[in-house]
Design a protein around this motif. Structure first.
Motif, PDB file in Angstrom:
ATOM      1  N   HIS A  55      36.636  58.730  12.189  1.00  0.00           N
ATOM      2  CA  HIS A  55      35.830  58.714  13.413  1.00  0.00           C
ATOM      3  C   HIS A  55      36.223  59.864  14.338  1.00  0.00           C
ATOM      4  N   ALA A  56      37.526  60.143  14.412  1.00  0.00           N
ATOM      5  CA  ALA A  56      37.982  61.243  15.264  1.00  0.00           C
ATOM      6  C   ALA A  56      37.450  62.584  14.758  1.00  0.00           C
ATOM      7  N   ASP A  59      33.797  63.040  15.833  1.00  0.00           N
ATOM      8  CA  ASP A  59      33.705  63.451  17.238  1.00  0.00           C
ATOM      9  C   ASP A  59      34.182  64.888  17.430  1.00  0.00           C
ATOM     10  N   TYR A  60      35.230  65.262  16.711  1.00  0.00           N
ATOM     11  CA  TYR A  60      35.780  66.615  16.832  1.00  0.00           C
ATOM     12  C   TYR A  60      34.764  67.647  16.348  1.00  0.00           C
ATOM     13  N   TRP A  62      31.508  67.330  16.139  1.00  0.00           N
ATOM     14  CA  TRP A  62      30.378  67.368  17.071  1.00  0.00           C
ATOM     15  C   TRP A  62      30.737  68.189  18.307  1.00  0.00           C
ATOM     16  N   ALA A  63      31.965  68.026  18.815  1.00  0.00           N
ATOM     17  CA  ALA A  63      32.407  68.799  19.970  1.00  0.00           C
ATOM     18  C   ALA A  63      32.438  70.290  19.638  1.00  0.00           C
ATOM     19  N   HIS A 123      28.041  55.637  13.759  1.00  0.00           N
ATOM     20  CA  HIS A 123      28.629  56.783  14.467  1.00  0.00           C
ATOM     21  C   HIS A 123      27.902  58.073  14.091  1.00  0.00           C
ATOM     22  N   GLN A 126      24.480  58.268  15.635  1.00  0.00           N
ATOM     23  CA  GLN A 126      24.562  58.636  17.043  1.00  0.00           C
ATOM     24  C   GLN A 126      24.731  60.148  17.211  1.00  0.00           C
ATOM     25  N   VAL A 127      25.606  60.736  16.390  1.00  0.00           N
ATOM     26  CA  VAL A 127      25.868  62.164  16.506  1.00  0.00           C
ATOM     27  C   VAL A 127      24.636  62.981  16.108  1.00  0.00           C
ATOM     28  N   LYS A 130      22.103  62.909  18.780  1.00  0.00           N
ATOM     29  CA  LYS A 130      22.426  63.839  19.873  1.00  0.00           C
ATOM     30  C   LYS A 130      22.051  65.260  19.486  1.00  0.00           C
TER      31      LYS A 130
END
Length: 209
Positions: A55-56, A59-60, A62-63, A123, A126-127, A130
């Motif tokens: 999961h991290a 998010d990483y 996507w950032a 997850h 969602q990404v 976005k």
């Protein structure tokens, strides 16, 4: 020797290439400890499990996409269509830097993780939502340049599908030419949605493959 002072971001940066290349499922914890240079205690201080690391990483990545691709695009030109072409150029160039055309990490994780756990599927949905939303927002800004019947949300969905398909097929075939043809298709989707005068200008400025 393991570095006990590795930070959370250090670990993410150091394991991302391995996970990108072979997937999270196929990467054991011992290999993650090794490539991250972190002791098991240091690793578990930030990630309670490989599941949490997955999961991290989502998010990483996507950032990173936001920081290195989406946000800089707005500074390249006041023209939203030019911004979209710049995004495609940057994504394509990033893939071409890899001799094996490694594909999109987020797309790879869909294949690797979405069937394992509903949390990963949700997850990633969602990404990608976005990402589609960011592209749709640029297309809404380009409304005066688009044909009247163009739906920005639908076109954004088509573009993400074309981009991901190009990267996936490039990864499968390890073929730069195939990757480039896929990105050319994505560019053509934008050109096809433009009013005729704008389409002529876009075709003139598009890279030749």
């Amino acid at each position: 020797m393991a570095n006990l002072k590795r930070t959370r971001e250090d670990i993410l940066k150091s394991v991302i290439d391995t996970v990108h290349r072979q997937g999270l499922t196929a990467t054991g914890l011992s290999e993650l400890f090794q490539v991250s240079g972190a002791s098991s205690g240091s690793f578990y201080n930030y990630f309670r499990s490989k599941h949490e690391l997955g999961h991290a990483l989502i998010d990483y990545e996507w950032a990173q996409l936001q920081t290195n691709i989406l946000e800089p695009a707005t500074t390249q030109s006041p023209d939203p269509i030019a911004q979209l072409f710049w995004i495609l150029d940057r994504l394509e160039a990033k893939q071409l830097q890899d001799p094996k055309c490694g594909g999109c990490l987020l797309g790879n994780l869909v294949v690797d993780l979405a069937e394992q756990d509903p949390a990963f599927r949700n997850h990633l949905i969602q990404v990608f939502s976005k990402w589609e939303g960011a592209i749709a927002q640029i297309l809404r800004q380009a409304k005066p340049q688009l044909q009247p019947n163009t739906n920005p949300d639908c076109l954004a969905e088509q573009l993400i599908a074309a981009i991901e398909g190009a990267m996936l097929m490039g990864k499968l075939h390890r073929d730069a030419a195939r990757l480039q043809r896929g990105f050319a298709t994505a560019r053509q989707s934008i050109t096809n949605a433009l009013r005729s005068s704008n389409a002529t200008s876009a075709q003139a400025s598009a890279p030749q493959i």
